[in-house]
Design a protein around this motif. Structure first.
Motif, PDB file in Angstrom:
ATOM      1  N   UNK A  96      49.631  29.041  27.317  1.00 51.64           N
ATOM      2  CA  UNK A  96      49.374  29.227  28.734  1.00 51.64           C
ATOM      3  C   UNK A  96      49.177  30.716  29.060  1.00 51.64           C
ATOM      4  N   UNK A  97      48.406  30.974  30.082  1.00 47.69           N
ATOM      5  CA  UNK A  97      48.222  32.332  30.583  1.00 47.69           C
ATOM      6  C   UNK A  97      48.929  32.410  31.928  1.00 47.69           C
ATOM      7  N   UNK A  98      49.873  33.327  32.041  1.00 45.42           N
ATOM      8  CA  UNK A  98      50.652  33.467  33.265  1.00 45.42           C
ATOM      9  C   UNK A  98      50.264  34.770  33.956  1.00 45.42           C
ATOM     10  N   UNK A  99      50.011  34.671  35.250  1.00 44.47           N
ATOM     11  CA  UNK A  99      49.684  35.852  36.049  1.00 44.47           C
ATOM     12  C   UNK A  99      50.834  36.112  37.002  1.00 44.47           C
ATOM     13  N   UNK A 100      51.577  37.185  36.784  1.00 38.44           N
ATOM     14  CA  UNK A 100      52.691  37.466  37.686  1.00 38.44           C
ATOM     15  C   UNK A 100      52.184  37.845  39.074  1.00 38.44           C
ATOM     16  N   UNK A 101      52.916  37.443  40.111  1.00 43.49           N
ATOM     17  CA  UNK A 101      52.480  37.781  41.467  1.00 43.49           C
ATOM     18  C   UNK A 101      52.492  39.292  41.670  1.00 43.49           C
ATOM     19  N   UNK A 105      44.658  41.078  41.628  1.00 42.46           N
ATOM     20  CA  UNK A 105      44.018  41.010  42.939  1.00 42.46           C
ATOM     21  C   UNK A 105      43.371  39.632  43.097  1.00 42.46           C
ATOM     22  N   UNK A 106      43.861  38.796  44.015  1.00 45.36           N
ATOM     23  CA  UNK A 106      43.291  37.458  44.179  1.00 45.36           C
ATOM     24  C   UNK A 106      41.827  37.472  44.626  1.00 45.36           C
ATOM     25  N   UNK A 107      41.332  38.607  45.114  1.00 43.03           N
ATOM     26  CA  UNK A 107      39.935  38.693  45.537  1.00 43.03           C
ATOM     27  C   UNK A 107      39.003  38.820  44.326  1.00 43.03           C
ATOM     28  N   UNK A 108      39.553  39.205  43.184  1.00 43.40           N
ATOM     29  CA  UNK A 108      38.745  39.358  41.972  1.00 43.40           C
ATOM     30  C   UNK A 108      38.764  38.043  41.205  1.00 43.40           C
ATOM     31  N   UNK A 109      37.583  37.606  40.791  1.00 44.46           N
ATOM     32  CA  UNK A 109      37.486  36.365  40.020  1.00 44.46           C
ATOM     33  C   UNK A 109      37.965  36.617  38.590  1.00 44.46           C
ATOM     34  N   UNK A 110      38.852  35.775  38.123  1.00 44.21           N
ATOM     35  CA  UNK A 110      39.349  35.886  36.752  1.00 44.21           C
ATOM     36  C   UNK A 110      38.412  35.074  35.862  1.00 44.21           C
TER      37      UNK A 110
END
Length: 177
Positions: A96-101, A105-110
């Motif tokens: 799994x890939x976890x993104x810590x809060x 930046x949620x505006x950038x597409x991962x």
């Protein structure tokens, strides 16, 4: 199809959290607990003292995510003890890939990964039935064939047991006083 129910909540009569992960021997209908009439096989219950509702909710979300993973669900279904469940969680976390809060930046597409891991490969890696030479953590399995000149001998703790960390468990038992 069978359901997994995750129940979390706060109560005023507990000082410490109570957690239970239950696998029912037979799937049963639990009334209106599920949105649709599906028998339940797994229950996760977390009850804790008042004041930590958000934490309990996040733990419930994490368990629900685990149970939605096909490979972990199979591990939970076949687990004989707590160690088997922990091994399944470790295997899930390896993939799994976890993104810590606050760290992204949620505006950038991962961008999605270049290739997705195959669920079949993950199942085979966990069950030890693959002809593949990788283990769950990505390490290479030592080629035990032959008596090469590397000076290593094959001892019982290093032989494949067919159980996750079986050799390690044997080694620890052997070394305990």
């Amino acid at each position: 199809a069978e359901a997994s129910n995750v129940l979390v909540g706060e109560v005023d009569f507990l000082e410490n959290p109570f957690i239970a992960f239950v696998r029912l021997q037979q799937a049963v209908m639990l009334g209106a607990l599920t949105e649709v009439p599906v028998p339940t096989r797994f229950l996760f219950i977390l009850l804790g003292p008042k004041g930590k509702s958000k934490s309990y909710h996040e733990i419930g979300r994490a368990i629900a995510t685990l149970m939605s993973d096909e490979v972990f669900h199979d591990v939970a279904y076949k687990a004989k003890d707590r160690q088997d469940l922990l091994a399944g969680i470790d295997e899930f976390l390896d993939e799994v890939i976890v993104l810590p809060p606050g760290e992204w930046d949620p505006a950038i597409r991962i961008e999605p990964p270049k290739s997705l891991p195959s669920p079949d490969k993950r199942k085979n890696m966990y069950s030890g039935t693959a002809g593949d030479t990788t283990q769950m953590n990505g390490d290479m399995i030592h080629d035990g064939g032959g008596t090469g000149g590397d000076g290593h001998h094959e001892c019982e703790e290093l032989q494949r047991t067919g159980r996750f960390c079986g050799g390690l468990i044997k080694d620890i038992k052997r070394k305990l006083p």
